[in-house]
Design a protein around this motif. Structure first.
Motif, PDB file in Angstrom:
ATOM      1  N   LYS A 151      -8.787 -24.421  -0.191  1.00  0.00           N
ATOM      2  CA  LYS A 151      -7.497 -24.675   0.458  1.00  0.00           C
ATOM      3  C   LYS A 151      -7.581 -24.332   1.945  1.00  0.00           C
ATOM      4  CE  LYS A 151      -2.606 -23.646   0.552  1.00  0.00           C
ATOM      5  NZ  LYS A 151      -1.469 -22.990  -0.057  1.00  0.00           N
ATOM      6  N   TYR A 190      -2.477 -31.363   5.580  1.00  0.00           N
ATOM      7  CA  TYR A 190      -2.292 -30.270   4.627  1.00  0.00           C
ATOM      8  C   TYR A 190      -1.692 -29.092   5.381  1.00  0.00           C
ATOM      9  CZ  TYR A 190      -5.527 -32.614   1.392  1.00  0.00           C
ATOM     10  OH  TYR A 190      -6.133 -33.495   0.541  1.00  0.00           O
ATOM     11  N   SER A 218       1.430 -25.390   1.310  1.00  0.00           N
ATOM     12  CA  SER A 218       1.114 -26.252   0.169  1.00  0.00           C
ATOM     13  C   SER A 218       1.863 -27.581   0.151  1.00  0.00           C
ATOM     14  CB  SER A 218       1.298 -25.525  -1.163  1.00  0.00           C
ATOM     15  OG  SER A 218       0.401 -24.435  -1.228  1.00  0.00           O
ATOM     16  N   LYS A 249       3.643 -31.724  -2.788  1.00  0.00           N
ATOM     17  CA  LYS A 249       2.979 -30.416  -2.824  1.00  0.00           C
ATOM     18  C   LYS A 249       1.537 -30.628  -3.289  1.00  0.00           C
ATOM     19  CE  LYS A 249       5.003 -26.726  -3.054  1.00  0.00           C
ATOM     20  NZ  LYS A 249       5.157 -25.627  -2.124  1.00  0.00           N
ATOM     21  N   TYR A 250       0.677 -29.686  -2.909  1.00  0.00           N
ATOM     22  CA  TYR A 250      -0.706 -29.751  -3.382  1.00  0.00           C
ATOM     23  C   TYR A 250      -1.171 -28.392  -3.861  1.00  0.00           C
ATOM     24  CZ  TYR A 250      -2.442 -27.614   0.982  1.00  0.00           C
ATOM     25  OH  TYR A 250      -2.698 -26.762   2.027  1.00  0.00           O
ATOM     26  N   LYS A 251      -2.147 -28.441  -4.765  1.00  0.00           N
ATOM     27  CA  LYS A 251      -2.771 -27.222  -5.287  1.00  0.00           C
ATOM     28  C   LYS A 251      -4.255 -27.512  -5.450  1.00  0.00           C
ATOM     29  CE  LYS A 251      -2.499 -23.856  -8.988  1.00  0.00           C
ATOM     30  NZ  LYS A 251      -1.810 -23.411 -10.186  1.00  0.00           N
ATOM     31  N   VAL A 274      -8.334 -31.317  -5.761  1.00  0.00           N
ATOM     32  CA  VAL A 274      -7.003 -31.079  -5.215  1.00  0.00           C
ATOM     33  C   VAL A 274      -6.028 -31.930  -6.028  1.00  0.00           C
ATOM     34  CG1 VAL A 274      -7.252 -32.816  -3.373  1.00  0.00           C
ATOM     35  CG2 VAL A 274      -5.555 -31.011  -3.126  1.00  0.00           C
ATOM     36  N   HIS A 275      -4.934 -31.303  -6.459  1.00  0.00           N
ATOM     37  CA  HIS A 275      -3.909 -31.972  -7.255  1.00  0.00           C
ATOM     38  C   HIS A 275      -2.661 -32.123  -6.385  1.00  0.00           C
ATOM     39  CE1 HIS A 275      -6.276 -31.289 -10.896  1.00  0.00           C
ATOM     40  NE2 HIS A 275      -6.462 -30.049 -10.461  1.00  0.00           N
ATOM     41  N   TYR A 276      -2.098 -33.328  -6.371  1.00  0.00           N
ATOM     42  CA  TYR A 276      -0.878 -33.596  -5.618  1.00  0.00           C
ATOM     43  C   TYR A 276       0.273 -33.810  -6.589  1.00  0.00           C
ATOM     44  CZ  TYR A 276      -4.329 -34.964  -2.089  1.00  0.00           C
ATOM     45  OH  TYR A 276      -5.391 -34.995  -1.227  1.00  0.00           O
ATOM     46  N   SER A 287      -4.907 -36.630  -8.635  1.00  0.00           N
ATOM     47  CA  SER A 287      -5.973 -35.653  -8.423  1.00  0.00           C
ATOM     48  C   SER A 287      -7.156 -36.305  -7.719  1.00  0.00           C
ATOM     49  CB  SER A 287      -6.431 -35.074  -9.759  1.00  0.00           C
ATOM     50  OG  SER A 287      -5.353 -34.438 -10.405  1.00  0.00           O
TER      51      SER A 287
END
Length: 171
Positions: free
Chosen positions: A5, A41, A45, A85-87, A95-97, A113
């Motif tokens: 991140k 980004y 997040s 949002k992303y993680k 990375v998952h949106y 993803s």
């Protein structure tokens, strides 16, 4: 320890966008071979991505809500955009949106993803799951380069001044 991140946070300019059909046929360039794009980004997040095909038709009416059918098709088919949002999953480098708003409304409130990999200031991304594009199942591949510029760079290059001059006719 640097997390993925931390490496992602910032602004990235698009270098390439390619779709590869899973049936093994030739690669596709749905947004042309030289699309323009930014991927942002934020540390909190949130993220946003905008990708535009070069040469989309201008609206002859000069009214954003009154395009011709041909202009609207060029505009929509030549643009990819979503925000949300992303993680980041450090163990899988994915990375998952969570998409909150997208030009393609079917992505709203869905999770997209992307597998990520870095090489210096270059970010490589690949869709984790194939998606339907122009009737074919494809994986998308994007290459991004980290942007490290201040607003002063745009003034120094005349980018903002030129944009202001060309838009001043509408004031």
């Amino acid at each position: 320890m640097t997390t993925l991140k931390n490496e992602l946070v910032g602004t990235w300019k698009l270098l390439s966008y390619i779709e590869v059909p899973i049936n093994g046929t030739d690669s596709l360039f749905p947004l042309g071979k030289n699309p323009n794009g930014l991927l942002i980004y934020a540390p909190d997040s949130f993220m946003s991505v905008q990708i535009a095909k070069e040469g989309r038709l201008l609206f002859e009416s000069n009214d954003k809500l009154l395009p011709s059918v041909e202009e609207m098709e060029s505009s929509i088919k030549g643009y990819l955009a979503f925000t949300g949002k992303y993680k980041v999953d450090n163990s899988t480098a994915v990375v998952h949106y969570l998409v909150k708003s997208a030009l393609y409304p079917n992505w709203n409130n869905k999770v997209l993803s992307r597998k990520i990999d870095f090489e210096g200031d270059i970010l490589y991304m690949k869709s984790v799951e194939p998606t339907l594009s122009n009737g074919q199942q494809v994986n998308s591949y994007m290459t991004w380069q980290k942007v490290d510029r201040s607003i002063d760079d745009f003034f120094d290059e005349g980018v903002i001044e030129t944009a202001y001059i060309s838009n001043s006719q509408y004031e």
